[in-house]
Design an enzyme around this catalytic site. Structure first.
Site: not given
Lengths: 288, 217
Positions: B13-15
């Site tokens: 999903g990430t940042t």
């Protein structure tokens, strides 16, 4: 003790099989055979194809690289410039060929393909060392298999890139590739190599060294003075923005004229010093 | 209604974020990998090494990005041994771009490639979903990047010191993790300079933003 080949020759040809023994004598029929002395004769024959061909030479200078070749004008009817030996492979890489010219032109096409695929994959222009290694591997591949023959040409690759600076590589038909500061191949290679060593091009700029290259090429051609010839020279230097370009025509012409004059002067000086020596010897004897 | 969700892809999903500072480049990422609403891995490592001084950040479908990073590593190591020198970061980015662009109908991957090379110094290249290749001084990616874009635009300046850059990145990524449900866990940081690479992580209790207290007294 006879090896297998000799035994086969004796069986097939009888005792006559040994009467006429030429250089390769059975070990030189294909490139996939090694001789008992450990040589591959086909590769040596390929190198012979380049030994009697036009001289090519290259020099690394203080600020760039030079390439040059001398070529015999085969026919007065030929369009000048159609017998090309020096090619640009990429913007910053040039190649010159000697030996069997169709083989050489095939290698130049291969070099162009290698450069294009390298650029497509990695996004950076191919470096001189990588291209030389790849072409050398390609030439060597033709010395292993039964169905191929070696490429009968020597090539010099001159390049400039941000990884290695100005580079020069000489590749011979066996696939050997070394980097040089100055190298030569072809008929006049011995003369050319001596002259390049004496010159010390590393301390000259390309412009200064180009005149010397014209002189060396004229010198290499001296044995065949009667036959007409022309030079093809190219450089990679600050004047061309470090791209590979042929020497401008008028500059090349002017350098050739100067080179011929210088060589004639040196020849005259040689003759004069010989005459002086002889006169001195005569004086010695007559003074008695 | 037929359920077609038998297979839910594992996603980062990430940042993710990379910033060039004075002397090097720093890469940062969160550590949450989700499979639908399940947190598959809460300490995952989204910063992949490609070469000695080249790393890439992964966002999108985990399997796609891992495979691309593996292939990039293979080609860049071949390039490094042919050149016999540190390979350019641009080449690594070009290889990632060629995969994402040529297979864009099959892949769901957006990656950031960053590193140091002797010719151009510290560099960052982004390759988003469509397969463009852009060189930038600061790059953000992943679902969480939208939540920190205001902060990043306001507070980024060129030529920060290492400490300023580190604080800036920790603050940005925590802001994103705070609001994005697909980002969370710890913050992983990798610092690439001419002299070497160093890795660290910021665990939850060291993050600048804490969970807000309930408003119901």
């Amino acid at each position: 003790q006879m090896c297998i080949r000799d035994r086969y020759q004796r069986r097939v040809h009888g005792d006559q099989g040994f009467v006429i023994k030429m250089a390769g004598s059975g070990y030189d029929y294909d490139v996939s055979t090694l001789s008992p002395e450990g040589k591959i004769y086909q590769v040596e024959y390929a190198m012979k194809a380049t030994e009697n061909s036009s001289t090519i030479l290259g020099m690394v200078c203080k600020d760039g690289v030079l390439l040059g070749t001398e070529k015999l004008i085969v026919s007065e009817m030929m369009v000048s410039g159609s017998d090309r030996r020096v090619y640009s492979v990429t913007k910053q890489i040039g190649m010159v060929i000697t030996g069997l010219l169709p083989d050489g032109r095939c290698l130049i096409d291969r070099a162009k393909e290698e450069s294009a695929s390298f650029q497509k994959q990695y996004g950076i222009p191919i470096t001189g060392k990588v291209l030389a290694d790849r072409i050398a591997q390609f030439m060597h591949m033709n010395t292993i298999y039964l169905w191929a023959r070696p490429y009968g040409c020597n090539i010099i690759i001159a390049a400039f890139d941000e990884f290695g600076g100005p580079t020069l590589h000489l590749i011979d038909p066996s696939g050997q590739c070394f980097g040089y500061f100055g190298c030569a191949a072809g008929k006049g290679r011995q003369i050319a190599r001596n002259e390049i060593e004496k010159l010390g091009a590393k301390n000259l700029t390309c412009k200064e060294a180009a005149f010397n290259m014209a002189k060396i090429l004229h010198k290499c051609h001296e044995e065949m003075k009667e036959k007409k010839f022309e030079l093809e020279m190219s450089w990679i230097c600050p004047e061309t923005g470090m791209t590979h370009q042929m020497l401008p025509k008028d500059m090349q012409k002017e350098m050739e004229i100067r080179a011929q004059e210088t060589l004639e002067k040196e020849a005259m000086a040689d003759v004069q010093s010989q005459i002086m020596k002889n006169i001195n010897i005569c004086l010695l004897y007559t003074s008695d | 209604m037929e359920s077609t969700d038998r297979f839910v892809p594992v996603r980062d999903g990430t940042t993710i974020m990379a910033v060039v500072y004075d002397g090097g480049v720093m890469l940062g990422a969160d550590s949450r990998t989700t499979e639908g609403s399940l947190v598959y891995n809460r300490v995952s490592d989204k910063i992949e090494p490609i070469h000695k001084r080249i790393f890439c950040l992964r966002s999108g479908n985990s399997s796609h990005t891992q495979k691309i990073a593996q292939l990039c590593r293979l080609y860049v190591s071949q390039l490094g041994s042919e050149l016999e020198q540190a390979p350019p970061v641009y080449s690594a980015a070009k290889i990632i771009q060629s995969f994402i662009y040529n297979y864009k109908s099959f892949l769901s991957a957006a990656m950031i490639c960053a590193g140091w090379d002797p010719v151009k110094g510290p560099q960052i290249y982004t390759v988003p979903l469509g397969g463009t290749l852009v060189r930038e001084k600061i790059a953000t990616g992943g679902s969480g990047s939208a939540y920190m874009s205001g902060f990043v635009d306001t507070h980024f300046k060129e030529g920060m010191t290492r400490k300023e850059c580190r604080d800036f990145m920790i603050q940005s990524i925590s802001l994103a993790m705070f609001r994005d449900s697909s980002s969370g866990g710890i913050i992983r940081l990798v610092d690439i300079t001419k002299d070497g690479v160093s890795r660290e992580y910021i665990s939850h209790d060291q993050l600048p933003l804490k969970q807000p207290l309930s408003l119901i007294h």
